[in-house]
Scaffold this active site. Structure first.
Site, mmCIF file in Angstrom:
data_model
loop_
_atom_site.group_PDB
_atom_site.id
_atom_site.type_symbol
_atom_site.label_atom_id
_atom_site.label_comp_id
_atom_site.label_asym_id
_atom_site.label_seq_id
_atom_site.Cartn_x
_atom_site.Cartn_y
_atom_site.Cartn_z
ATOM 1 N N GLU A 1 0.838 -1.218 0.000
ATOM 2 C CA GLU A 1 0.000 0.000 0.000
ATOM 3 C C GLU A 1 0.862 1.253 0.000
ATOM 4 O OE1 GLU A 1 -3.185 0.021 2.895
ATOM 5 O OE2 GLU A 1 -3.249 2.214 2.880
ATOM 6 N N HIS B 1 -1.814 10.455 0.161
ATOM 7 C CA HIS B 1 -2.170 9.198 -0.493
ATOM 8 C C HIS B 1 -2.124 9.339 -1.997
ATOM 9 C CE1 HIS B 1 -4.539 6.002 1.903
ATOM 10 N NE2 HIS B 1 -3.386 6.261 2.459
ATOM 11 N N ASP C 1 3.582 -14.636 11.616
ATOM 12 C CA ASP C 1 2.262 -14.981 11.097
ATOM 13 C C ASP C 1 1.310 -13.795 11.321
ATOM 14 O OD1 ASP C 1 -0.301 -15.970 10.782
ATOM 15 O OD2 ASP C 1 0.099 -17.869 11.781
ATOM 16 N N LYS D 1 -7.210 -0.475 11.619
ATOM 17 C CA LYS D 1 -6.643 -0.960 10.346
ATOM 18 C C LYS D 1 -5.367 -0.188 10.042
ATOM 19 C CE LYS D 1 -6.196 -1.128 5.666
ATOM 20 N NZ LYS D 1 -5.294 -0.351 4.825
HETATM 21 C C1 MEV Z 1 -5.460 3.498 5.235
HETATM 22 O O1 MEV Z 1 -4.835 2.312 4.849
HETATM 23 C C2 MEV Z 1 -5.430 3.670 6.744
HETATM 24 C C3 MEV Z 1 -6.222 4.858 7.274
HETATM 25 O O2 MEV Z 1 -7.564 4.813 6.807
HETATM 26 C C4 MEV Z 1 -6.186 4.753 8.783
HETATM 27 C C5 MEV Z 1 -7.085 5.741 9.516
HETATM 28 O O3 MEV Z 1 -8.119 6.158 8.955
HETATM 29 O O4 MEV Z 1 -6.776 6.011 10.688
HETATM 30 C C6 MEV Z 1 -5.633 6.153 6.812
#
Ligand code: MEV
Length: 438
Positions: free
Chosen positions: A85, A390, A293, A277
């Site tokens: 990513e 991003h 793992d 995430k």
């Molecule tokens: C993207 O991979 C992760 C984010 O969405 C985490 C977040 O929103 O805190 C940027």
């Protein structure tokens, strides 16, 4: 055409590809070429990868990146990160740089306990089971110890076993809940071997004792648990609020908004999942690069995030006496011996890059990587928004997808420097440039 086959695993690698190419692809030659272009020309290395798992036909490359300048408990580290990513490695590096001049990251190991369970059914009286367990407990421990000679020599092994009555939850269901110290091993194989040996003894002894009874004990399964709420590490950063930005009003606002963002993730599961995430972007990348793992880690971490009955943020932020404190405690069952650690040359290299850490040091480093990632995400989200950073990386991915030349990349990157990037617009710009050039 029959899209099923008997004995696929017995075919040679070449024949497996041949069968797949002719049954599932319009252009069989292109499919074969695509698969084979990722084979390593070093045959020994390729064979090593082929043998990690079954039915290997090619290799899926994932970028192996590095985030330098991590100051952790007074020592500098460069973190290996395997992740596809865009922005993740850059975000980690930026967070490392930001905290380097504000005291760095501090960590603490809270526990290292691993868990395994023998799940079984029994249709008799619980009292009988508990009295049998008490008389067999020592033999069960000795059976586990026989499997554990090496582990015990190094200071680890089985630490506790308990019989638990779960019949309120499920008819006739009981379990033996065992805890282990597995030192530098993640411990899955070791724990499962101990459990299976104990389960055999338990089932045999109990059924011998029940020979003249209508009651029966049956072991359903014996397996480690990836839920390790007592294998915990804490990572923290802190600094005076005034050190967060030059302008003091801005620094205060920044800290308050950051804390609010974390509080939202503590009360709102939809946000908490994305928040966590982001943490796992960092942790998984390091876990994968160091041959651990990541599925086990993911499962355990998310279960821990739900331990109160509501899924919540793993991290916490607060302002205390004008000090900004951002921290996270989470379970991480990691190993630095066994598994891929010595087998995969890049994993070995990643561990060497980290100074060949023991499991506790790796837990500390991984937790820091997750906290840094969370800091970077919240920093962007509460200031510029996430898309700016991003999309810059995304722009390169779009341009690469359309095989843009270096010249086209430079020109388009300049054009979009201060603009919102949309996939369609970038493609249109590229096409327009190409049309104009012809
Ligand atoms: C993207 O991979 C992760 C984010 O969405 C985490 C977040 O929103 O805190 C940027």
């Amino acid at each position: 055409m029959m899209k099923q086959i008997q004995g696929f695993s017995k075919l040679s690698k070449q024949d497996k590809i041949e069968w797949l190419a002719t049954h599932f692809f319009q252009n069989a030659d292109l499919a074969k070429q695509t698969l084979m272009q990722y084979w390593n020309s070093n045959q020994q290395l390729q064979q090593l990868h082929d043998e990690f798992t079954e039915n290997t036909i090619s290799n899926l490359y994932i970028p192996f990146g590095v985030a330098p300048n991590f100051l952790i408990d007074g020592q500098f580290y460069s973190l290996p990160m395997a992740i596809e990513e865009s922005s993740v490695v850059a975000a980690a590096s930026n967070a490392a740089k930001f905290w380097q001049s504000r005291g760095g990251f501090k960590t603490e190991i809270i526990g290292t306990e691993k868990v395994g369970q023998i799940h079984f059914t029994f249709n008799g009286q619980a009292d009988f089971l508990f009295s049998q367990f008490n008389s067999l407990k020592q033999s069960l421990i000795e059976t586990a110890n026989e499997v554990s000679a090496n582990m015990i020599k190094r200071g680890g092994g089985l630490t506790t076993i308990d019989l638990i009555d779960k019949t309120d939850a499920l008819e006739n269901y009981y379990q033996i809940h065992a805890c282990f110290e597995t030192l530098d091993a993640m411990g899955a194989n070791y724990i499962n071997s101990c459990l299976e040996a104990m389960a055999k003894l338990w089932e045999n002894e109990l059924n011998a004792a029940l020979a003249n009874s209508t009651h029966k004990l049956e072991v359903v399964m014996s397996i480690l648990s990836n839920y390790v709420p007592n294998c915990l590490v804490k990572a923290q950063v802190s600094c005076p609020v005034s050190a967060l930005a030059k302008d003091q009003d801005k620094a205060k606002q920044y800290a308050q908004k950051f804390v609010q963002a974390v509080q939202i993730a503590q009360v709102e599961p939809y946000r908490a999942v994305t928040h966590n995430k982001g943490i796992m972007n960092g942790i998984d990348a390091l876990v994968l690069a160091t041959g651990n793992d990541f599925r086990a880690v993911e499962a355990g971490v998310h279960a821990y995030a739900s331990r109160t009955g509501t899924y919540r943020s793993l991290s916490d932020a607060r302002i205390e006496n004008d000090e900004f404190i951002f921290e996270m405690t989470l379970p991480l069952a990691l190993g630095t011996v066994g598994g891929l650690t010595k087998l995969h040359p890049l994993v070995k290299l990643a561990l060497e890059m980290l100074g060949n850490p023991n499991a506790q040091e790796l837990m500390r480093i991984a937790a820091v990587c997750g906290l840094a990632q969370n800091f970077a995400a919240l920093n962007s989200l509460t200031t510029t928004g996430i898309q700016k950073g991003h999309m810059k990386m995304h722009l390169m991915n779009i341009l690469n997808q359309f095989q843009a030349t270096e010249e086209e990349k430079t020109t388009i990157a300049k054009m979009y420097e201060n603009k919102t990037i949309s996939h369609t617009q970038v493609v249109e710009t590229l096409n327009a440039m190409r049309d104009a050039a012809n």
